[in-house]
Scaffold this active site. Sequence first.
Site, PDB file in Angstrom:
ATOM      1  N   THR A  17       0.830  -1.212   0.000  1.00 34.87           N
ATOM      2  CA  THR A  17       0.000   0.000   0.000  1.00 34.87           C
ATOM      3  C   THR A  17       0.859   1.255   0.000  1.00 34.87           C
ATOM      4  OG1 THR A  17      -1.820  -1.118   1.082  1.00 34.87           O
ATOM      5  CG2 THR A  17      -1.743   1.250   1.353  1.00 34.87           C
ATOM      6  N   SER A  63       1.385  -7.618  -0.988  1.00 35.82           N
ATOM      7  CA  SER A  63       2.098  -8.638  -0.203  1.00 35.82           C
ATOM      8  C   SER A  63       1.239  -9.858   0.131  1.00 35.82           C
ATOM      9  CB  SER A  63       2.704  -8.043   1.066  1.00 35.82           C
ATOM     10  OG  SER A  63       1.753  -7.889   2.085  1.00 35.82           O
ATOM     11  N   THR A  96       1.668  -4.263   4.302  1.00 33.73           N
ATOM     12  CA  THR A  96       1.466  -4.594   5.721  1.00 33.73           C
ATOM     13  C   THR A  96       0.949  -6.024   5.923  1.00 33.73           C
ATOM     14  OG1 THR A  96      -0.817  -3.767   5.707  1.00 33.73           O
ATOM     15  CG2 THR A  96       0.915  -2.207   6.376  1.00 33.73           C
ATOM     16  N   ASP A  97       0.307  -6.589   4.882  1.00 34.87           N
ATOM     17  CA  ASP A  97      -0.444  -7.826   5.112  1.00 34.87           C
ATOM     18  C   ASP A  97       0.422  -9.027   5.473  1.00 34.87           C
ATOM     19  OD1 ASP A  97      -2.885  -6.647   4.946  1.00 34.87           O
ATOM     20  OD2 ASP A  97      -3.250  -7.160   2.848  1.00 34.87           O
TER      21      ASP A  97
HETATM   22  C1  SIN Z   1      -0.164  -5.298   0.933  1.00 34.54           C
HETATM   23  O1  SIN Z   1       0.056  -5.941   1.968  1.00 34.54           O
HETATM   24  O2  SIN Z   1       0.608  -5.313  -0.046  1.00 34.54           O
HETATM   25  C2  SIN Z   1      -1.418  -4.510   0.797  1.00 34.54           C
HETATM   26  C3  SIN Z   1      -1.929  -4.007   2.084  1.00 34.54           C
HETATM   27  C4  SIN Z   1      -1.029  -3.032   2.779  1.00 34.54           C
HETATM   28  O3  SIN Z   1       0.122  -2.799   2.432  1.00 34.54           O
HETATM   29  O4  SIN Z   1      -1.538  -2.432   3.766  1.00 34.54           O
END
Ligand code: SIN
Length: 323
Positions: A17, A63, A96-97
């Site tokens: 993100t 991710s 973050t995922d």
């Molecule tokens: C991801 O994990 O690539 C998408 C979600 C995020 O980064 O919050």
Amino acid sequence: MNANQARRLVVLGTGGTIAGRATQANDNVGYVAGQVAVSDLVAMVPALAACPLDVEQVAQINSKDMVLGVWQSLAERVAEHLDRPEVAGIVITHGTDTIEETAFLLQTVLRPSKPVVLTCAMRPATALVPDGPQNLSDAVAVALQPDARGVVVVCAGRIHGADDVAKVHPYRTDPFDSGDAGPLGCVEEAQLRMFRPWPQAVPERTHDAPGLQRLLGADALPRVELIFSHANADGEVVRALLAHNPVARRLRGIVVAGTGNGTVHDDLLAALKQAQASGVAVVVASRCGQGRVVPHSGQPLPDSAGLSPVKARLALALQLLGI
Ligand code: SIN
């Protein structure tokens, strides 16, 4: 080498993100992750202009779609750069995922004596108020800290250790928690305030680490499935896994996220015992968001030694790979 060169940083981009783009600036959820080049993310942080940096795009993914090939490329690039004497530390931009899994993997295979700082964002780069630039700036402050070491995640002003960090909220800009251990420290106006020691490190040359070589040489991670115990559970999912078990992707392990203190529904436990008897490694973690399975003599299954279910799954796969 002058002092300026010794403080060189490497920024590796993998997507997420933090590199996301939405069509509307007020849309913080309907964006596409992994769109903005890491060099453009770096350019959004004026403070980084004064810092000697090498910037590389290792991947450009959401991710949730992490695969072994990206982990291998990332681990290989991290190890190469860590071995350069002029590099003080590495910053990785990541979604973050699954950031907690990537952080755990890198810490397990590298245990670096320099800082490897993963950072991220909950709002896309196109948001009215994106959180990525501040997180990136904080990550750089951590990576430049002379005594910093090990793999950490920096987000919303907090520094989390790779073993403890978990994403616990799908929307907040501070979505991570380190459970009972708590964060390692915090970053305030580029100053660090530490609560706990940095993660364990090994002094050897990073790219020679045997775990890294095993990871880089793997065609696939050993197949380990993650399942849950819950009310009204039965053993069907385990029996289905055993019945459909192709030689090319043989089931090597199961992690079960147990209720409470790692307890498992009797019907599911019976099927897991069957899996164990057929040579599948079975480990139990707790599905509780905090705490850990408290070991006791009556435990029917080995526990994850405090690892969350997703990290226990990765740890078992790495263990089966000989790491
Ligand atoms: C991801 O994990 O690539 C998408 C979600 C995020 O980064 O919050």
